[in-house]
Design a protein around this motif. Structure first.
Motif, PDB file in Angstrom:
ATOM      1  N   ASN A 196       0.852  -1.186   0.000  1.00 12.17           N
ATOM      2  CA  ASN A 196       0.000   0.000   0.000  1.00 12.17           C
ATOM      3  C   ASN A 196       0.892   1.242   0.000  1.00 12.17           C
ATOM      4  OD1 ASN A 196      -1.864   2.033   0.395  1.00 12.17           O
ATOM      5  ND2 ASN A 196      -3.105   0.842   1.837  1.00 12.17           N
ATOM      6  N   ASP A 244       0.321   4.246  -1.215  1.00 10.51           N
ATOM      7  CA  ASP A 244      -0.355   5.496  -0.851  1.00 10.51           C
ATOM      8  C   ASP A 244      -0.375   5.691   0.665  1.00 10.51           C
ATOM      9  OD1 ASP A 244      -0.833   6.142  -3.475  1.00 10.51           O
ATOM     10  OD2 ASP A 244      -2.837   5.257  -3.518  1.00 10.51           O
ATOM     11  N   ALA A 245      -0.671   4.630   1.395  1.00  6.99           N
ATOM     12  CA  ALA A 245      -0.674   4.720   2.855  1.00  6.99           C
ATOM     13  C   ALA A 245       0.732   4.995   3.382  1.00  6.99           C
ATOM     14  CB  ALA A 245      -1.224   3.433   3.460  1.00  6.99           C
TER      15      ALA A 245
END
Length: 210
Positions: free
Chosen positions: A185, A187-188
């Motif tokens: 992930n 983006d996280a």
């Protein structure tokens, strides 16, 4: 006559360069505050680990001071922080760019971009890169710092080192790297690093010389 004059000019230039190299000495510039005073708790982040470089790595890098820590946010997410400083004296080394070090350690660069972030009221030039080794993914933000200026490429760093030595008798420099495990992930992971930078960048500036 023209040829003799050219040799004379060349001789004067070479003599001047030799004299400059013989008498030029760069200043030893201290940190504004030692990294040992860097707080273990800041803006809700809490230190959960601190590591040391091996003797062999220290012999290669020759930092004046460095700090390698892991911080955890209130929600349990972790961020790794590495700061290194070189005071510009004869016994200090210089920055080794991740572009050279990480591939040599088995990491593969999946993506890399130079970008600018506004942090602490400043425009900060930095690199955002994603590296992989096997199934691992590491998101890394890093930049170079000299005399109050942030840089995101090795050519600017080298130019700043040369001009700083020539005109200011200074070649002190710092390297800052913030990294997280992406775990699929990205983006996280980006949000986690940028939250950390917003909280910590003003603190970094308190320790580094201007």
């Amino acid at each position: 006559m023209n040829l003799r004059f050219r040799f004379l000019v060349l001789y004067v230039l070479l003599a001047g360069m030799a004299a400059y190299m013989s008498f030029h000495r760069d200043l030893i510039v201290p940190l504004a505050k030692p990294f040992s005073e860097f707080p273990p708790v800041h803006n809700g982040w809490r230190m959960v680990g601190q590591s040391s470089l091996s003797d062999n790595v220290i012999k290669v890098l020759m930092p004046t001071d460095y700090l390698s820590r892991r911080y955890v946010a209130p929600d349990g997410t972790t961020v790794d922080m590495y700061l290194s400083f070189f005071d510009g004296g004869p016994d200090t080394g210089g920055i080794h760019s991740p572009k050279h070090c990480l591939p040599g350690s088995g990491w593969f660069e999946m993506s890399s971009e130079r970008t600018v972030r506004e942090l602490g009221g400043e425009q900060v030039n930095l690199v955002r890169a994603l590296y992989a080794m096997g199934e691992q993914r590491e998101l890394i933000y890093y930049w170079f710092y000299m005399r109050g200026t942030t840089m995101s490429d090795e050519y600017s760093l080298k130019l700043a080192e040369i001009t700083g030595s020539m005109f200011h008798n200074r070649r002190d420099q710092s390297f800052i790297r913030i990294s997280v495990q992406a775990k699929g992930n990205v983006d996280a992971a980006n949000r986690r690093v940028e939250d950390f930078l917003r909280d910590f960048y003003p603190l970094f500036r308190e320790y580094l010389p201007s």
